[in-house]
Write a protein that holds these residues in place. Structure first.
Motif, PDB file in Angstrom:
ATOM      1  N   GLU A 175      28.602  50.134 112.307  1.00 38.08           N
ATOM      2  CA  GLU A 175      29.085  50.486 111.251  1.00 38.08           C
ATOM      3  C   GLU A 175      29.128  52.264 110.753  1.00 38.08           C
ATOM      4  O   GLU A 175      30.212  52.597 110.682  1.00 38.08           O
ATOM      5  CB  GLU A 175      28.390  49.999 109.830  1.00 38.08           C
ATOM      6  CG  GLU A 175      28.915  50.405 108.553  1.00 38.08           C
ATOM      7  CD  GLU A 175      30.525  49.701 108.292  1.00 38.08           C
ATOM      8  OE1 GLU A 175      31.197  50.094 107.364  1.00 38.08           O
ATOM      9  OE2 GLU A 175      30.765  48.952 109.328  1.00 38.08           O
ATOM     10  N   THR A 204      27.339  38.314  92.545  1.00 43.33           N
ATOM     11  CA  THR A 204      27.194  38.162  94.067  1.00 43.33           C
ATOM     12  C   THR A 204      25.621  38.041  93.961  1.00 43.33           C
ATOM     13  O   THR A 204      24.870  39.096  93.759  1.00 43.33           O
ATOM     14  CB  THR A 204      27.686  39.069  95.117  1.00 43.33           C
ATOM     15  OG1 THR A 204      29.083  38.912  95.029  1.00 43.33           O
ATOM     16  CG2 THR A 204      27.187  38.580  96.523  1.00 43.33           C
ATOM     17  N   HIS A 250      23.982  45.932 113.537  1.00 43.18           N
ATOM     18  CA  HIS A 250      25.183  46.080 112.740  1.00 43.18           C
ATOM     19  C   HIS A 250      25.584  47.248 111.922  1.00 43.18           C
ATOM     20  O   HIS A 250      26.680  47.747 112.082  1.00 43.18           O
ATOM     21  CB  HIS A 250      25.522  45.007 111.797  1.00 43.18           C
ATOM     22  CG  HIS A 250      25.369  43.368 112.488  1.00 43.18           C
ATOM     23  ND1 HIS A 250      24.833  42.321 112.044  1.00 43.18           N
ATOM     24  CD2 HIS A 250      25.650  43.107 113.685  1.00 43.18           C
ATOM     25  CE1 HIS A 250      24.759  41.230 112.608  1.00 43.18           C
ATOM     26  NE2 HIS A 250      25.420  41.721 113.990  1.00 43.18           N
ATOM     27  N   ARG A 290      27.225  42.249 103.640  1.00 41.73           N
ATOM     28  CA  ARG A 290      28.177  41.890 104.849  1.00 41.73           C
ATOM     29  C   ARG A 290      28.473  40.409 104.884  1.00 41.73           C
ATOM     30  O   ARG A 290      29.412  39.866 104.940  1.00 41.73           O
ATOM     31  CB  ARG A 290      27.654  42.360 106.117  1.00 41.73           C
ATOM     32  CG  ARG A 290      28.770  42.458 107.289  1.00 41.73           C
ATOM     33  CD  ARG A 290      27.842  42.694 108.473  1.00 41.73           C
ATOM     34  NE  ARG A 290      26.911  41.828 109.006  1.00 41.73           N
ATOM     35  CZ  ARG A 290      27.252  41.072 109.696  1.00 41.73           C
ATOM     36  NH1 ARG A 290      28.573  40.700 110.061  1.00 41.73           N
ATOM     37  NH2 ARG A 290      26.193  39.842 110.242  1.00 41.73           N
ATOM     38  N   LEU A 291      27.114  39.547 104.991  1.00 44.06           N
ATOM     39  CA  LEU A 291      27.319  38.184 104.980  1.00 44.06           C
ATOM     40  C   LEU A 291      27.902  37.600 103.884  1.00 44.06           C
ATOM     41  O   LEU A 291      28.851  36.735 103.999  1.00 44.06           O
ATOM     42  CB  LEU A 291      26.013  37.500 104.970  1.00 44.06           C
ATOM     43  CG  LEU A 291      25.174  37.762 106.188  1.00 44.06           C
ATOM     44  CD1 LEU A 291      23.505  37.171 106.207  1.00 44.06           C
ATOM     45  CD2 LEU A 291      25.873  37.165 107.941  1.00 44.06           C
ATOM     46  N   ALA A 292      28.143  37.967 102.764  1.00 45.12           N
ATOM     47  CA  ALA A 292      28.746  37.808 101.507  1.00 45.12           C
ATOM     48  C   ALA A 292      29.914  38.049 101.513  1.00 45.12           C
ATOM     49  O   ALA A 292      30.767  37.896 100.400  1.00 45.12           O
ATOM     50  CB  ALA A 292      27.888  37.745 100.142  1.00 45.12           C
ATOM     51  N   GLU A 293      30.469  39.072 102.617  1.00 45.36           N
ATOM     52  CA  GLU A 293      31.541  39.704 102.476  1.00 45.36           C
ATOM     53  C   GLU A 293      31.944  40.502 101.266  1.00 45.36           C
ATOM     54  O   GLU A 293      33.073  40.610 100.825  1.00 45.36           O
ATOM     55  CB  GLU A 293      32.856  38.827 102.671  1.00 45.36           C
ATOM     56  CG  GLU A 293      32.728  37.795 103.940  1.00 45.36           C
ATOM     57  CD  GLU A 293      33.899  36.845 104.023  1.00 45.36           C
ATOM     58  OE1 GLU A 293      34.533  36.476 103.213  1.00 45.36           O
ATOM     59  OE2 GLU A 293      34.021  36.339 105.321  1.00 45.36           O
ATOM     60  N   ARG A 294      30.935  41.489 101.012  1.00 43.60           N
ATOM     61  CA  ARG A 294      31.190  42.397  99.706  1.00 43.60           C
ATOM     62  C   ARG A 294      31.012  43.578 100.427  1.00 43.60           C
ATOM     63  O   ARG A 294      30.223  43.922 101.301  1.00 43.60           O
ATOM     64  CB  ARG A 294      29.954  42.159  98.788  1.00 43.60           C
ATOM     65  CG  ARG A 294      30.269  40.871  98.046  1.00 43.60           C
ATOM     66  CD  ARG A 294      31.486  41.228  96.874  1.00 43.60           C
ATOM     67  NE  ARG A 294      31.296  42.274  96.247  1.00 43.60           N
ATOM     68  CZ  ARG A 294      30.754  42.457  95.028  1.00 43.60           C
ATOM     69  NH1 ARG A 294      29.965  41.409  94.552  1.00 43.60           N
ATOM     70  NH2 ARG A 294      30.419  43.649  94.497  1.00 43.60           N
ATOM     71  N   ARG A 295      31.617  44.729  99.884  1.00 42.41           N
ATOM     72  CA  ARG A 295      31.521  46.203 100.324  1.00 42.41           C
ATOM     73  C   ARG A 295      31.091  46.892  98.829  1.00 42.41           C
ATOM     74  O   ARG A 295      32.104  46.758  97.982  1.00 42.41           O
ATOM     75  CB  ARG A 295      32.724  46.556 101.271  1.00 42.41           C
ATOM     76  CG  ARG A 295      32.354  48.129 101.352  1.00 42.41           C
ATOM     77  CD  ARG A 295      33.533  48.398 102.227  1.00 42.41           C
ATOM     78  NE  ARG A 295      33.448  47.911 103.502  1.00 42.41           N
ATOM     79  CZ  ARG A 295      32.610  48.646 104.695  1.00 42.41           C
ATOM     80  NH1 ARG A 295      32.067  49.642 104.174  1.00 42.41           N
ATOM     81  NH2 ARG A 295      32.475  47.940 105.767  1.00 42.41           N
TER      82      ARG A 295
END
Length: 245
Positions: A115, A2, A111, A220-225
């Protein structure tokens, strides 16, 4: 892999990003492109110019060529001084120029506060009081209750970039408030990546710092945690349960 892109103003604490890349301990690459800041001053007129569409667009092509999946304007004061609507316009312009999901450090803080579940926050800022007040107003527009705001009166990012662990700890302690459920340090010119765990241990609550939340926002934008305990509560907390219906 990523790849995440960051537009960082000038040169102050950009070495936080390779440090955080190592802390993430996964297949995440953080690409930093420096923007021209013009005048180095924590003053509203200078900050408005620093975050102009032309200055941000100048770094976009390099990020696209790097394969970035998302881009964050890694500057807090250069976004929140525009106000809630103006900061949204800035991010929309950046997203159009980059052709990528985009955000800024100011929105990253809004954000990140949600969280970690912090209903009330304290601001420990390096900025002069008037600039710190603009950040407080921005957070209030985001629905965040600000119980204390402390400015430090530092005019230049160059000076902030010289601060070390002792100065950062003192800033956080001085800005804390008994009613705050988290403390926010909103300056990407401040080195904090190496100190987040120390800050949280000293204050006994989540501490959100500018470069830390900026990287979290890009993920978060890349949908990674990514679980990265060295980067504090924000990077270890389970996602809040979303009620649908």
């Amino acid at each position: 892999m990523t790849a995440l892109g960051f537009l960082y103003p000038g040169h102050s604490a950009e070495d936080d990003y390779p440090r955080m890349e190592q802390m993430l301990g996964s297949d995440v690459r953080l690409q930093v492109v420096h923007t021209d800041i013009g005048e180095d001053a924590h003053r509203v007129d200078a900050l408005l110019e620093m975050g102009s569409a032309a200055r941000l667009a100048a770094g976009v092509e390099e990020l696209r060529l790097s394969g970035a999946e998302a881009v964050v304007w890694a500057c807090t004061s250069g976004s929140f001084v525009r106000g809630w609507e103006g900061a949204h316009d800035q991010v929309r312009d950046l997203a159009r120029a980059a052709g990528l999901p985009a955000s800024s450090t100011s929105f990253a803080f809004a954000h990140a506060v949600r969280e970690v579940g912090a209903a009330r926050v304290a601001i420990a800022a390096t900025y002069p009081d008037d600039v710190a007040g603009h950040f407080s107003a921005f957070l209030k527009s985001a629905g965040v209750e600000v119980v204390a705001v402390r400015g430090s009166g530092v005019i230049t990012a160059a000076e902030v970039g010289t601060w070390g662990r002792d100065e950062v700890l003192a800033l956080a302690r001085d800005g804390d408030h008994p009613d705050a459920r988290a403390v926010l340090l909103p300056d990407t010119a401040l080195h904090t990546a190496a100190y987040v765990r120390d800050l949280e241990a000293a204050l006994g609550k989540p501490v959100l710092t500018a470069n830390q939340v900026t990287v979290w926002e890009a993920l978060r934008l890349a949908e990674r945690r990514v679980n990265a305990p060295e980067l504090g509560s924000l990077f270890t907390k389970e996602p809040l349960v979303q009620v649908r219906g």
